[in-house]
Motif scaffolding. Structure first.
Motif, PDB file in Angstrom:
ATOM      1  N   ASN A  24       0.835  -1.205   0.000  1.00 25.63           N
ATOM      2  CA  ASN A  24       0.000   0.000   0.000  1.00 25.63           C
ATOM      3  C   ASN A  24       0.870   1.256   0.000  1.00 25.63           C
ATOM      4  OD1 ASN A  24      -2.460  -1.266  -0.165  1.00 25.63           O
ATOM      5  ND2 ASN A  24      -2.875  -1.162   2.021  1.00 25.63           N
ATOM      6  N   VAL A  25       1.969   1.208   0.703  1.00 29.09           N
ATOM      7  CA  VAL A  25       2.902   2.334   0.679  1.00 29.09           C
ATOM      8  C   VAL A  25       3.498   2.472  -0.729  1.00 29.09           C
ATOM      9  CG1 VAL A  25       5.121   3.178   1.541  1.00 29.09           C
ATOM     10  CG2 VAL A  25       3.446   2.240   3.138  1.00 29.09           C
ATOM     11  N   ALA A  26       3.804   1.341  -1.354  1.00 23.97           N
ATOM     12  CA  ALA A  26       4.450   1.357  -2.672  1.00 23.97           C
ATOM     13  C   ALA A  26       3.533   1.883  -3.767  1.00 23.97           C
ATOM     14  CB  ALA A  26       4.940  -0.048  -3.027  1.00 23.97           C
ATOM     15  N   LEU A  30      -1.191   5.716  -6.423  1.00 22.24           N
ATOM     16  CA  LEU A  30      -1.718   5.378  -7.743  1.00 22.24           C
ATOM     17  C   LEU A  30      -3.240   5.293  -7.659  1.00 22.24           C
ATOM     18  CD1 LEU A  30      -0.925   4.356 -10.651  1.00 22.24           C
ATOM     19  CD2 LEU A  30      -1.217   2.066  -9.721  1.00 22.24           C
ATOM     20  N   PRO A  31      -3.970   5.866  -8.623  1.00 19.43           N
ATOM     21  CA  PRO A  31      -5.427   5.701  -8.588  1.00 19.43           C
ATOM     22  C   PRO A  31      -5.803   4.220  -8.534  1.00 19.43           C
ATOM     23  CG  PRO A  31      -4.813   7.311 -10.257  1.00 19.43           C
ATOM     24  CD  PRO A  31      -3.533   6.685  -9.757  1.00 19.43           C
ATOM     25  N   GLY A  32      -6.602   3.861  -7.550  1.00 17.38           N
ATOM     26  CA  GLY A  32      -7.017   2.475  -7.390  1.00 17.38           C
ATOM     27  C   GLY A  32      -6.036   1.616  -6.619  1.00 17.38           C
ATOM     28  N   GLY A  33      -4.903   2.187  -6.205  1.00 20.29           N
ATOM     29  CA  GLY A  33      -3.930   1.427  -5.423  1.00 20.29           C
ATOM     30  C   GLY A  33      -3.480   0.170  -6.144  1.00 20.29           C
ATOM     31  N   HIS A  34      -3.558  -0.966  -5.456  1.00 16.16           N
ATOM     32  CA  HIS A  34      -3.065  -2.224  -6.025  1.00 16.16           C
ATOM     33  C   HIS A  34      -3.889  -2.657  -7.233  1.00 16.16           C
ATOM     34  CE1 HIS A  34      -1.010  -6.071  -6.166  1.00 16.16           C
ATOM     35  NE2 HIS A  34      -0.131  -5.522  -5.350  1.00 16.16           N
ATOM     36  N   LEU A 105       6.768   1.883 -10.225  1.00 24.82           N
ATOM     37  CA  LEU A 105       5.984   1.078  -9.279  1.00 24.82           C
ATOM     38  C   LEU A 105       6.572  -0.313  -9.112  1.00 24.82           C
ATOM     39  CD1 LEU A 105       2.425   2.151 -10.427  1.00 24.82           C
ATOM     40  CD2 LEU A 105       3.559   2.794  -8.282  1.00 24.82           C
ATOM     41  N   ASP A 106       7.061  -0.888 -10.204  1.00 27.44           N
ATOM     42  CA  ASP A 106       7.691  -2.212 -10.119  1.00 27.44           C
ATOM     43  C   ASP A 106       8.882  -2.185  -9.164  1.00 27.44           C
ATOM     44  OD1 ASP A 106       5.917  -3.458 -11.854  1.00 27.44           O
ATOM     45  OD2 ASP A 106       7.216  -3.205 -13.608  1.00 27.44           O
ATOM     46  N   LEU A 107       9.679  -1.145  -9.267  1.00 21.42           N
ATOM     47  CA  LEU A 107      10.832  -1.006  -8.373  1.00 21.42           C
ATOM     48  C   LEU A 107      10.372  -0.866  -6.928  1.00 21.42           C
ATOM     49  CD1 LEU A 107      13.882  -0.733  -8.026  1.00 21.42           C
ATOM     50  CD2 LEU A 107      13.630   1.718  -8.436  1.00 21.42           C
ATOM     51  N   ARG A 108       9.360  -0.035  -6.699  1.00 18.96           N
ATOM     52  CA  ARG A 108       8.828   0.134  -5.335  1.00 18.96           C
ATOM     53  C   ARG A 108       8.292  -1.196  -4.784  1.00 18.96           C
ATOM     54  NH1 ARG A 108       4.673   5.125  -5.743  1.00 18.96           N
ATOM     55  NH2 ARG A 108       6.037   6.849  -5.241  1.00 18.96           N
ATOM     56  N   LEU A 109       7.587  -1.945  -5.628  1.00 23.09           N
ATOM     57  CA  LEU A 109       7.023  -3.211  -5.159  1.00 23.09           C
ATOM     58  C   LEU A 109       8.108  -4.249  -4.895  1.00 23.09           C
ATOM     59  CD1 LEU A 109       3.781  -3.381  -7.279  1.00 23.09           C
ATOM     60  CD2 LEU A 109       3.940  -3.253  -4.794  1.00 23.09           C
ATOM     61  N   ARG A 110       9.169  -4.232  -5.686  1.00 26.20           N
ATOM     62  CA  ARG A 110      10.290  -5.152  -5.401  1.00 26.20           C
ATOM     63  C   ARG A 110      10.903  -4.830  -4.037  1.00 26.20           C
ATOM     64  NH1 ARG A 110      11.251  -4.628 -10.898  1.00 26.20           N
ATOM     65  NH2 ARG A 110      12.922  -3.118 -10.661  1.00 26.20           N
ATOM     66  N   HIS A 111      11.017  -3.536  -3.724  1.00 22.22           N
ATOM     67  CA  HIS A 111      11.542  -3.137  -2.409  1.00 22.22           C
ATOM     68  C   HIS A 111      10.583  -3.559  -1.297  1.00 22.22           C
ATOM     69  CE1 HIS A 111      15.097  -0.924  -3.643  1.00 22.22           C
ATOM     70  NE2 HIS A 111      14.390  -0.368  -4.599  1.00 22.22           N
ATOM     71  N   ALA A 112       9.280  -3.405  -1.524  1.00 20.98           N
ATOM     72  CA  ALA A 112       8.289  -3.805  -0.518  1.00 20.98           C
ATOM     73  C   ALA A 112       8.350  -5.308  -0.277  1.00 20.98           C
ATOM     74  CB  ALA A 112       6.880  -3.399  -0.966  1.00 20.98           C
ATOM     75  N   GLU A 113       8.443  -6.066  -1.361  1.00 21.98           N
ATOM     76  CA  GLU A 113       8.536  -7.521  -1.234  1.00 21.98           C
ATOM     77  C   GLU A 113       9.816  -7.920  -0.509  1.00 21.98           C
ATOM     78  OE1 GLU A 113       9.339 -10.996  -4.360  1.00 21.98           O
ATOM     79  OE2 GLU A 113       7.395 -10.005  -4.676  1.00 21.98           O
ATOM     80  N   ALA A 114      10.907  -7.284  -0.862  1.00 23.99           N
ATOM     81  CA  ALA A 114      12.190  -7.581  -0.201  1.00 23.99           C
ATOM     82  C   ALA A 114      12.097  -7.281   1.291  1.00 23.99           C
ATOM     83  CB  ALA A 114      13.314  -6.778  -0.840  1.00 23.99           C
ATOM     84  N   HIS A 115      11.403  -6.213   1.645  1.00 27.15           N
ATOM     85  CA  HIS A 115      11.223  -5.857   3.049  1.00 27.15           C
ATOM     86  C   HIS A 115      10.450  -6.957   3.789  1.00 27.15           C
ATOM     87  CE1 HIS A 115      10.339  -3.500   6.621  1.00 27.15           C
ATOM     88  NE2 HIS A 115       9.061  -3.779   6.441  1.00 27.15           N
TER      89      HIS A 115
END
Length: 160
Positions: A24-26, A30-34, A105-115
């Motif tokens: 959600n942070v990542a 974005l409109p509509g979020g995930h 967004l892909d980069l942000r989500l990769r960081h979120a997943e790594a976290h």
């Protein structure tokens, strides 16, 4: 360790909650979020699909999809074009702005997943993801979810 640490439902819930918070942070701006991310991904990386096909694929109500696409269009991330074979059908296509935004967004989500997965080795992360994918395919085949809204209703109905 506590007894709950060995409870599948509890541990799955803890990991899911951490994943939802991180993603959600990542994608929160974005409109509509995930959901918006999923639509943008489909519009960017796959053949353009109709609004109707996207509704079915993601289990999103037609009215909700219309509002979501309106928001994504206002943000210049996607556009709706008439299908070459049927002008009544609208294809959802990513704009250049949308393609660039998806890369961010892909980069942000990769960081979120790594976290979320930071407590596991790289091999364990790969194993977990492969096993979850296999389990998800099996679970969905046994009890398919036709709508994300229905899944939320099922969860809410089982919560005391």
């Amino acid at each position: 360790m506590t007894a709950l640490d060995e409870d599948f439902g509890f541990t799955l819930g803890v990991v899911f909650r951490a994943y939802v918070k991180a993603t959600n942070v990542a994608v929160g701006d974005l409109p509509g979020g995930h959901r918006g991310y999923q639509i943008l991904t489909a519009a960017t990386r796959e053949q353009p699909e109709s609004q109707s096909a996207l509704c079915q694929r993601f289990g999103i109500d037609r009215t909700v999809m219309t509002y979501l696409l309106d928001d994504l269009e206002r943000a210049d991330l996607v556009t709706r074009r008439p299908a070459p074979t049927d002008r009544r059908t609208r294809l959802v296509v990513a704009t250049e702005t949308g393609r660039k935004r998806l890369a961010e967004l892909d980069l942000r989500l990769r960081h979120a997943e790594a976290h979320v997965l930071a407590g596991l080795s790289a091999d364990d992360q790969a194993s977990l993801k492969a096993l979850l994918s296999k389990l998800a395919v099996h679970a969905n085949a046994a009890d398919p979810v036709n709508s994300a809204c229905q899944a939320v209703q099922d969860i809410a109905a089982s919560t005391p």
